[in-house]
Design an enzyme around this catalytic site. Structure first.
Site, PDB file in Angstrom:
ATOM      1  N   ASP A 144      49.722 -11.073  37.296  1.00  0.00           N
ATOM      2  CA  ASP A 144      50.930 -11.592  37.937  1.00  0.00           C
ATOM      3  C   ASP A 144      50.652 -13.008  38.424  1.00  0.00           C
ATOM      4  OD1 ASP A 144      53.651 -11.234  39.086  1.00  0.00           O
ATOM      5  OD2 ASP A 144      52.589 -11.498  40.979  1.00  0.00           O
ATOM      6  N   CYS A 170      57.458   0.711  41.773  1.00  0.00           N
ATOM      7  CA  CYS A 170      56.182   1.257  42.235  1.00  0.00           C
ATOM      8  C   CYS A 170      55.329   1.582  41.018  1.00  0.00           C
ATOM      9  CB  CYS A 170      56.404   2.507  43.076  1.00  0.00           C
ATOM     10  SG  CYS A 170      54.866   3.324  43.582  1.00  0.00           S
ATOM     11  N   CYS A 200      56.045   9.672  47.321  1.00  0.00           N
ATOM     12  CA  CYS A 200      54.965   8.777  46.891  1.00  0.00           C
ATOM     13  C   CYS A 200      54.290   8.116  48.097  1.00  0.00           C
ATOM     14  CB  CYS A 200      55.511   7.727  45.923  1.00  0.00           C
ATOM     15  SG  CYS A 200      54.255   6.581  45.292  1.00  0.00           S
ATOM     16  N   GLU A 230      53.887 -11.723  32.332  1.00  0.00           N
ATOM     17  CA  GLU A 230      55.343 -11.728  32.307  1.00  0.00           C
ATOM     18  C   GLU A 230      55.853 -12.825  31.379  1.00  0.00           C
ATOM     19  OE1 GLU A 230      56.943 -10.353  36.609  1.00  0.00           O
ATOM     20  OE2 GLU A 230      55.694 -12.155  36.600  1.00  0.00           O
ATOM     21  N   CYS A 266      54.418   5.733  41.100  1.00  0.00           N
ATOM     22  CA  CYS A 266      55.389   6.778  40.752  1.00  0.00           C
ATOM     23  C   CYS A 266      56.429   6.312  39.741  1.00  0.00           C
ATOM     24  CB  CYS A 266      56.093   7.299  41.997  1.00  0.00           C
ATOM     25  SG  CYS A 266      57.263   6.128  42.756  1.00  0.00           S
ATOM     26  N   CYS A 289      55.757   1.950  48.846  1.00  0.00           N
ATOM     27  CA  CYS A 289      56.788   2.697  48.131  1.00  0.00           C
ATOM     28  C   CYS A 289      57.561   3.583  49.102  1.00  0.00           C
ATOM     29  CB  CYS A 289      56.169   3.546  47.022  1.00  0.00           C
ATOM     30  SG  CYS A 289      57.388   4.463  46.051  1.00  0.00           S
ATOM     31  N   ASP A 311      51.474  -8.222  44.860  1.00  0.00           N
ATOM     32  CA  ASP A 311      51.136  -8.859  43.587  1.00  0.00           C
ATOM     33  C   ASP A 311      50.263  -7.951  42.729  1.00  0.00           C
ATOM     34  OD1 ASP A 311      52.561 -11.134  44.324  1.00  0.00           O
ATOM     35  OD2 ASP A 311      50.822 -12.012  45.319  1.00  0.00           O
TER      36      ASP A 311
END
Length: 264
Positions: free
Chosen positions: A36, A195, A219, A128, A198, A214, A226
């Protein structure tokens, strides 16, 4: 007949370029990773580690650049329309360019060292697929539709440009290929909101720029925001490579919902 001799004014042709067969690198045996890109944390990896760097310019250099920028604007305002730049203004431009060139050299040096280390360590690097050009568009807007928070957005744009995210990925792509690895670009939406434990997107889970907790009652996963995004990117890259579709679309039923309401 006299033999023809080459004219002394004719430049001889260069020798043909040497060619060398480069063997295809063996597949990289290392682990996979998601990466990221950010401002507070330049690079956050899905394994929980970060790649940080010092400011490209020292405090003294940054202050000097600020003073030069102010001096430049002052001298430009004093110049009459159509008048050529004065020697002082030209010298100020040169000093600003030198400081910016210093910052760029340091940035490129850090990027080379960091991307070399990452490409040697990991076999598949997920990133990304960001539309950086659109992200750094001017915040001023138009007369009919002026922008909001223009100064803040302008500062963010400068920070993004300073990190040179696109150059980091470009370096990773050719270095990963040299080491038998790959770089996989994945869609950016929801990587920071979902998340990674989960698979749910629950409102309020991104508590701050750095903290992810989360809010799914089943969860409660906590981690750096990040790092959570990096884990989502790594998983999405795996889905893209395996051909099983986009992240969050063809996963198990538990991970399919794009939103999850708060518990009643």
């Amino acid at each position: 007949m006299r033999p023809l001799t080459p004219s002394p004014h004719v430049t001889p042709a260069p020798p043909p370029a040497a060619r060398r067969e480069v063997p295809e690198p063996a597949p990289h045996p290392g682990p996979t990773v998601g990466m990221d890109r950010g401002i507070a944390k330049p690079l956050a990896l899905s394994d929980g580690t970060f790649r940080d760097h010092a400011p490209w310019l020292s405090k003294g250099e940054t202050e000097r650049l600020r003073r030069l920028e102010k001096a430049k604007e002052r001298k430009r305002r004093a110049r009459k329309p159509g008048e050529a730049n004065s020697r002082r203004l030209t010298r100020t431009y040169d000093q600003i360019a030198q400081l910016r060139a210093t910052a760029k050299r340091r940035a490129v040096d850090w990027q080379h060292k960091t991307t070399t280390e990452i490409s040697k360590t990991f076999s598949r690097i997920g990133v990304e697929d960001l539309a950086i050009t659109n992200m750094v568009k001017s915040a001023k807007g138009t007369l009919d539709n002026p922008g909001k928070n223009v100064r803040q957005k302008a500062g963010l744009n400068r920070a993004i440009a300073g990190e040179a995210w696109g150059r980091t990925v470009a370096m990773l792509e050719y270095k990963a290929a040299d080491h038998g690895g790959t770089v996989v670009k994945v869609p950016a939406p929801n990587t920071s909101r979902r998340c990674s434990a989960c698979g749910f997107i629950t409102p309020g889970s991104r508590e701050s720029q750095a903290r992810f907790v989360c809010k799914n009652p089943d969860c409660g996963y906590e981690t750096n925001a990040d790092t959570n995004a990096g884990r989502n990117i790594d998983h999405a890259a795996g889905q893209a490579v395996s051909g099983r579709g986009d992240f969050g679309v063809t996963r198990s039923k538990k991970r399919q919902p794009l939103t999850q309401p708060h518990a009643a």
